[in-house]
Scaffold this motif. Structure first.
Motif, PDB file in Angstrom:
ATOM      1  N   SER A 182      23.921 -46.576 -19.021  1.00 32.04           N
ATOM      2  CA  SER A 182      23.061 -47.356 -19.918  1.00 32.04           C
ATOM      3  C   SER A 182      23.387 -47.062 -21.372  1.00 32.04           C
ATOM      4  CB  SER A 182      21.593 -47.046 -19.623  1.00 32.04           C
ATOM      5  OG  SER A 182      21.259 -47.378 -18.289  1.00 32.04           O
ATOM      6  N   GLY A 183      23.656 -45.780 -21.683  1.00 25.86           N
ATOM      7  CA  GLY A 183      24.028 -45.453 -23.059  1.00 25.86           C
ATOM      8  C   GLY A 183      25.350 -46.073 -23.457  1.00 25.86           C
ATOM      9  N   LEU A 184      26.322 -46.019 -22.548  1.00 27.04           N
ATOM     10  CA  LEU A 184      27.619 -46.634 -22.853  1.00 27.04           C
ATOM     11  C   LEU A 184      27.492 -48.136 -23.023  1.00 27.04           C
ATOM     12  CD1 LEU A 184      29.916 -44.624 -20.409  1.00 27.04           C
ATOM     13  CD2 LEU A 184      29.750 -44.376 -22.891  1.00 27.04           C
ATOM     14  N   SER A 185      26.680 -48.748 -22.210  1.00 29.39           N
ATOM     15  CA  SER A 185      26.478 -50.195 -22.312  1.00 29.39           C
ATOM     16  C   SER A 185      25.826 -50.556 -23.648  1.00 29.39           C
ATOM     17  CB  SER A 185      25.623 -50.683 -21.145  1.00 29.39           C
ATOM     18  OG  SER A 185      25.346 -52.055 -21.276  1.00 29.39           O
ATOM     19  N   MET A 186      24.801 -49.791 -24.038  1.00 27.48           N
ATOM     20  CA  MET A 186      24.133 -50.072 -25.309  1.00 27.48           C
ATOM     21  C   MET A 186      25.089 -49.882 -26.473  1.00 27.48           C
ATOM     22  SD  MET A 186      20.731 -48.218 -26.875  1.00 27.48           S
ATOM     23  CE  MET A 186      21.577 -46.639 -26.889  1.00 27.48           C
ATOM     24  N   LEU A 187      25.903 -48.828 -26.407  1.00 27.96           N
ATOM     25  CA  LEU A 187      26.855 -48.562 -27.476  1.00 27.96           C
ATOM     26  C   LEU A 187      27.898 -49.675 -27.584  1.00 27.96           C
ATOM     27  CD1 LEU A 187      27.976 -46.670 -29.649  1.00 27.96           C
ATOM     28  CD2 LEU A 187      29.232 -45.473 -27.839  1.00 27.96           C
ATOM     29  N   ALA A 188      28.398 -50.130 -26.440  1.00 28.19           N
ATOM     30  CA  ALA A 188      29.413 -51.191 -26.454  1.00 28.19           C
ATOM     31  C   ALA A 188      28.861 -52.476 -27.052  1.00 28.19           C
ATOM     32  CB  ALA A 188      29.929 -51.423 -25.029  1.00 28.19           C
ATOM     33  N   TRP A 189      27.653 -52.851 -26.693  1.00 33.36           N
ATOM     34  CA  TRP A 189      27.074 -54.083 -27.215  1.00 33.36           C
ATOM     35  C   TRP A 189      26.709 -53.958 -28.688  1.00 33.36           C
ATOM     36  CZ3 TRP A 189      26.438 -58.846 -24.877  1.00 33.36           C
ATOM     37  CH2 TRP A 189      26.887 -58.912 -23.526  1.00 33.36           C
ATOM     38  N   LEU A 190      26.349 -52.729 -29.134  1.00 35.74           N
ATOM     39  CA  LEU A 190      26.096 -52.547 -30.570  1.00 35.74           C
ATOM     40  C   LEU A 190      27.378 -52.666 -31.372  1.00 35.74           C
ATOM     41  CD1 LEU A 190      23.493 -49.612 -30.562  1.00 35.74           C
ATOM     42  CD2 LEU A 190      23.093 -52.003 -31.214  1.00 35.74           C
TER      43      LEU A 190
END
Length: 512
Positions: free
Chosen positions: A502-510
């Motif tokens: 979830s953290g990696l996904s949020m970082l990628a979309w940011l």
């Protein structure tokens, strides 16, 4: 000079006389027109059918003698052409208006004459031209089979088989079987075509087609379908009817070594078109389109040796077969490869050459793809990347601490992060390649299709993966028209360590 001139004129006269004799002999040997009568609904209604060899014009048949004794309905003209025979058929509805009419008169057809036909009584068998004494009565149904193909025929090459039926309008419980031939693969083609009777009480015409492909060379019999039905009679009774058209014998030649088709096209598409950076794939899509051939007999494309340092990984294969206009069979096969380079540089892709046999002109032709050069550039160092916004600093620190604590999952999470970046960018090919790369680390083994992933069985994600596959392979629709990128990115987090994913996904979309 004069004797020589007379000799030449005399020789020319002999040649003209010989040509005239040959012409008269050809006319004498030509088959005469054929005619028969089919009964209508009432005693005064008939259907006159006239057939003649060759392709004739409709106005070559003179109907004037009929008008003295009959009322003539709408005349239907049809032509049938096969490899060995062609004929012209007239269907003429007749209604007797002269009470003393006892026969159909002869009609002029070009330089020939049709035979005269007596009008049989209803309780007598109907008469036809050239019928011998004591012949069996003609059936009120008629079947005619024809093979719609010209030129040599090879194994696997599709051709049409057509059956025409003339049926009474009041026929009950009609049933038509399928053609039979062990030497052929037989498939129904399209819908039936029905032509209503030209006038009340006359037979109508039903046309059905099949698409056939010979399995091997030889001289193969093809039996006509059998038609069965019941014809109502007076007193509530019915008469069982059964008929079959003549058996066709199909000659199939030995096929050349090359693929046989009437049209063959080979295409190539690269995405990105010119190249990429080291570590990123170039998706190569090869498409082969064949018409008038058998896709099951199509060999694999010749494998060209790739230059050193260029790696090719299979990225899926699809094929489709469908009917197009006029019964042609269209076969399409698509191969995909993911090309990646070990080092920056220029990598030439060799040309592809596929010989094939063109059935239209009987010659060997070549489907070619020209050589093409891919350019792979060096990967961008991390120090040259654009600085992250101030609001993302805390996220970077948290992610770095988390990755350091759980270092053993680093390669898999790095692949998952690249997957989330591709999803955020909305690039179908890159997303699919990154998803397969992450799946290889998440689940032991190599995966080449999205449908083979363990997560595909989850109802929440199976449809999303199918939409991604469709965006990659279906060229008829926009690339990302049906892909819900955010929903797919969120759903994939449940198949890895949830907190990290979830953290990696949020970082990628940011970042995107």
């Amino acid at each position: 000079m004069i004797p020589a001139l007379r000799l030449r004129i005399g020789g020319l006269g002999h040649w003209l006389l010989l040509l005239l004799c040959l012409s008269l002999a050809g006319q004498a040997l030509a088959a005469p027109p054929r005619a028969e009568l089919l009964p209508g609904a009432s005693d005064g209604d008939w259907l006159l059918i006239i057939e003649a060899d060759g392709q004739l014009r409709g106005d070559e048949l003179s109907l004037t003698p009929l008008l003295r004794q009959f009322a003539v309905g709408r005349v239907t003209l049809s032509r049938v052409t096969t490899e060995v025979r062609s004929l012209t058929r007239w269907q003429i509805p007749l209604h007797r208006v002269a009470s003393d009419a006892r026969q159909v008169p002869t009609l002029a057809l070009g330089t020939q004459w049709t035979p005269s036909l007596p009008l049989p009584e209803r309780n007598e068998p109907q008469a036809s031209a050239g019928a011998a004494n004591g012949a069996a009565p003609l059936s009120p149904i008629e079947l005619q089979a024809s093979v719609l193909h010209q030129g040599p025929l090879y194994p696997g090459q599709p051709f049409l088989y057509q059956l025409s039926l003339w049926l009474p309008a009041n026929l009950e419980a009609p049933n038509l079987s399928e053609p039979a031939g062990n030497g052929f693969t037989i498939r129904r083609l399209g819908d039936d075509r029905w032509e209503s009777p030209a006038s009340p009480g006359m037979p109508g015409r039903l046309t059905r087609r099949w698409l056939l492909q010979a399995k091997e060379p030889g001289f193969h019999p093809l039996e006509s379908p059998r038609f069965q039905g019941r014809l109502p009679q007076e007193g509530g009774q019915s008469e069982a009817l059964s008929a079959r058209a003549a058996t066709q014998f199909i000659k199939v030649d030995k096929a050349p070594v090359e693929p046989v088709a009437s049209r063959l096209i080979l295409r190539q598409q690269l995405s990105p078109a010119t190249g990429a950076r080291v570590g990123e794939p170039v998706i190569r899509t090869l498409t082969l389109v064949m018409e008038g051939g058998d896709g099951n007999r199509l060999p694999r494309l010749p494998q060209s040796r790739l230059p050193a340092g260029l790696l090719a990984r299979p990225d899926g294969e699809q094929q489709e077969e469908r009917f197009v206009a006029k019964g042609a069979l269209r076969f399409e096969r698509q191969w995909r490869q993911a090309l990646s380079a070990e080092a920056p540089g220029r990598y030439p892709l060799p040309a592809v050459d596929l010989p094939w046999f063109n059935t239209r002109n009987g010659r060997i032709e070549h489907a070619r793809l020209p050589a093409q050069t891919l350019i792979f550039e060096a990967a961008i160092p991390s120090s040259e990347q654009a600085p992250a916004p101030v609001g993302e600093s805390l996220n970077w620190v948290l992610v770095a601490l988390l990755l350091r604590t759980l270092w053993r999952g680093g390669p898999r999470w790095l692949a998952f992060y690249r997957l989330q970046l591709a999803l955020a960018a909305g690039e179908p090919d890159s997303a699919r390649w990154a998803l397969l790369a992450w799946a290889d680390l998440r689940w032991t083994g190599a995966h080449q299709h999205l449908a083979s992933l363990p997560c595909h069985g989850d109802p929440a994600i199976g449809a999303l993966l199918d939409n991604l596959d469709r965006a990659c392979f279906d060229s008829s629709s926009p690339a990302n028209a049906e892909v819900d990128w955010r929903r797919l990115a969120k759903a994939l987090c449940a198949f890895d360590t949830v907190a990290v994913a979830s953290g990696l996904s949020m970082l990628a979309w940011l970042r995107h």
